[in-house]
Design an enzyme around this catalytic site. Structure first.
Site, short mmCIF file in Angstrom:
data_model
loop_
_atom_site.label_atom_id
_atom_site.label_comp_id
_atom_site.label_asym_id
_atom_site.label_seq_id
_atom_site.Cartn_x
_atom_site.Cartn_y
_atom_site.Cartn_z
N ARG A 1 -3.70 -10.35 4.69
CA ARG A 1 -4.12 -10.29 3.29
C ARG A 1 -2.96 -9.72 2.48
O ARG A 1 -2.64 -8.53 2.60
CB ARG A 1 -5.37 -9.39 3.17
CG ARG A 1 -5.94 -9.31 1.76
CD ARG A 1 -7.11 -8.35 1.73
NE ARG A 1 -7.70 -8.30 0.40
CZ ARG A 1 -7.20 -7.61 -0.62
NH1 ARG A 1 -6.12 -6.88 -0.46
NH2 ARG A 1 -7.80 -7.64 -1.80
N LYS B 1 0.81 -1.22 0.00
CA LYS B 1 0.00 0.00 0.00
C LYS B 1 0.84 1.27 0.00
O LYS B 1 2.03 1.26 0.32
CB LYS B 1 -1.00 -0.03 1.17
CG LYS B 1 -2.16 -0.98 0.81
CD LYS B 1 -3.29 -0.99 1.78
CE LYS B 1 -4.38 -1.94 1.24
NZ LYS B 1 -5.38 -2.30 2.25
N1 HH2 Z 1 -7.46 -3.91 0.75
C1 HH2 Z 1 -7.79 -3.90 -0.56
C2 HH2 Z 1 -8.89 -4.61 -1.02
N2 HH2 Z 1 -9.64 -5.37 -0.17
N3 HH2 Z 1 -10.05 -6.17 2.01
C3 HH2 Z 1 -9.74 -6.21 3.31
N4 HH2 Z 1 -10.46 -6.95 4.16
N5 HH2 Z 1 -8.67 -5.49 3.81
C4 HH2 Z 1 -7.89 -4.71 3.02
O1 HH2 Z 1 -6.96 -4.07 3.54
C5 HH2 Z 1 -8.20 -4.66 1.62
C6 HH2 Z 1 -9.31 -5.42 1.14
C7 HH2 Z 1 -6.97 -3.10 -1.52
O2 HH2 Z 1 -5.94 -3.87 -2.07
P1 HH2 Z 1 -5.98 -4.54 -3.52
O3 HH2 Z 1 -7.06 -5.57 -3.60
O4 HH2 Z 1 -4.63 -5.03 -3.87
O5 HH2 Z 1 -6.26 -3.33 -4.47
P2 HH2 Z 1 -7.54 -2.84 -5.28
O6 HH2 Z 1 -8.60 -2.48 -4.30
O7 HH2 Z 1 -7.03 -1.67 -6.06
O8 HH2 Z 1 -7.99 -3.99 -6.15
#
Ligand code: HH2
Length: 265
Positions: free
Chosen positions: A245, A210
């Site tokens: 995660r 992040k």
């Molecule tokens: N962070 C993201 C997405 N989903 N769910 C939970 N429970 N906790 C988190 O910190 C979290 C999440 C964001 O990360 P990522 O899926 O890599 O990115 P994007 O939302 O751009 O797909």
């Protein structure tokens, strides 16, 4: 100490902040999921909508089209499957296709009926804190005390889920690192994560790659944030997190295995 549970991220999106477009093709997404399981993921978290700061969201049909075929094809792997969505229809289809966890970054705020679906299905759920919505959450976020406000929010959402029929033992809580938080808010939440763990439910943390990790290391791009990811996950373990995660399953698993062995002496 509970053994750390690794949740590997499979983003079937064109625009996720660190891996957007890499796994939009279903074959690539399935192969990536299988690779993460081979690396030691206990859970695969499949998402078809980016929640990166400023994002607008995608229509339900598009999210379904992206994520459900991949979920169906991963249904036989030796990891639990989680559907990362805020939408009732997507969660319903995900559960029918083999998911046993609903990861809702809105904590049942965007589509409250999701709680009843989870209650009736026997699935586990992740309820996460976010300030507002992805489009605006990073516009100058402010708290008096970020930890106590996030904690109150999570207690309130846990209460809502239980009132809707979700057994308390099926609810996991997540402080939502990066979702309406400055770097200092994220660090404060990690530093005082034990206060969130004191609610008594499993704590999920998502620091992987992040933005604040980049800011703290002189502007490193997403692809160079693994050391920061590991540091924050190890500290979160020490402060009571149980579910991690991450995008880089093999490396984080090794780090957490060593950290957990050290802490359990
Ligand atoms: N962070 C993201 C997405 N989903 N769910 C939970 N429970 N906790 C988190 O910190 C979290 C999440 C964001 O990360 P990522 O899926 O890599 O990115 P994007 O939302 O751009 O797909």
């Amino acid at each position: 100490m509970q053994p750390p549970v690794i949740m590997g991220v499979v983003n079937v999106t064109p625009d996720s902040f660190s891996d957007g477009g890499l796994f939009l093709d279903a074959d690539n997404a399935v192969a990536h999921g299988e690779r993460l399981v081979a690396e030691g993921a206990d859970i695969l978290d499949l998402g078809g909508e980016s929640t990166r700061p400023g994002s607008d969201g995608v229509p339900e049909e598009e999210e379904l089209r992206r994520v459900i075929p991949v979920l169906e094809r991963l249904a036989g792997v030796s990891a639990r499957l989680s559907i990362d969505t805020t939408k009732l229809g997507v969660a319903r289809a995900g559960l029918a296709a083999g998911a046993t966890i609903v990861n809702d970054v809105s904590a049942f705020r965007f589509e409250p009926e999701l709680a009843g679906l989870v209650a009736g299905s026997g699935a586990d759920c992740v309820l996460m804190h976010m300030l507002g919505e992805p489009r605006t959450m990073q516009d100058d976020p402010k708290y008096d005390d970020v930890v106590s406000e996030v904690k109150s929010f999570l207690e309130e959402r846990l209460g809502f889920a239980v009132a809707e029929g979700v057994p308390e033992e099926r609810v996991w809580l997540d402080p939502g690192i990066g979702f309406g938080k400055t770097t200092e808010h994220n660090l404060e939440l990690l530093r005082r994560l034990d206060e969130i763990a004191a609610i008594g439910r499993p704590v999920v943390v998502g620091t992987s790659r992040k933005g604040f990790l980049g800011k703290l290391t002189g502007g490193r791009p997403e692809s160079e944030r693994l050391p920061g990811t590991i540091a924050t996950n190890v500290l979160a373990l020490e402060r009571g997190a149980t579910v991690f995660r991450v995008h880089d399953v093999a490396q984080v698993r090794d780090a957490l295995t060593v950290a957990a062995a050290t802490l359990s002496q």
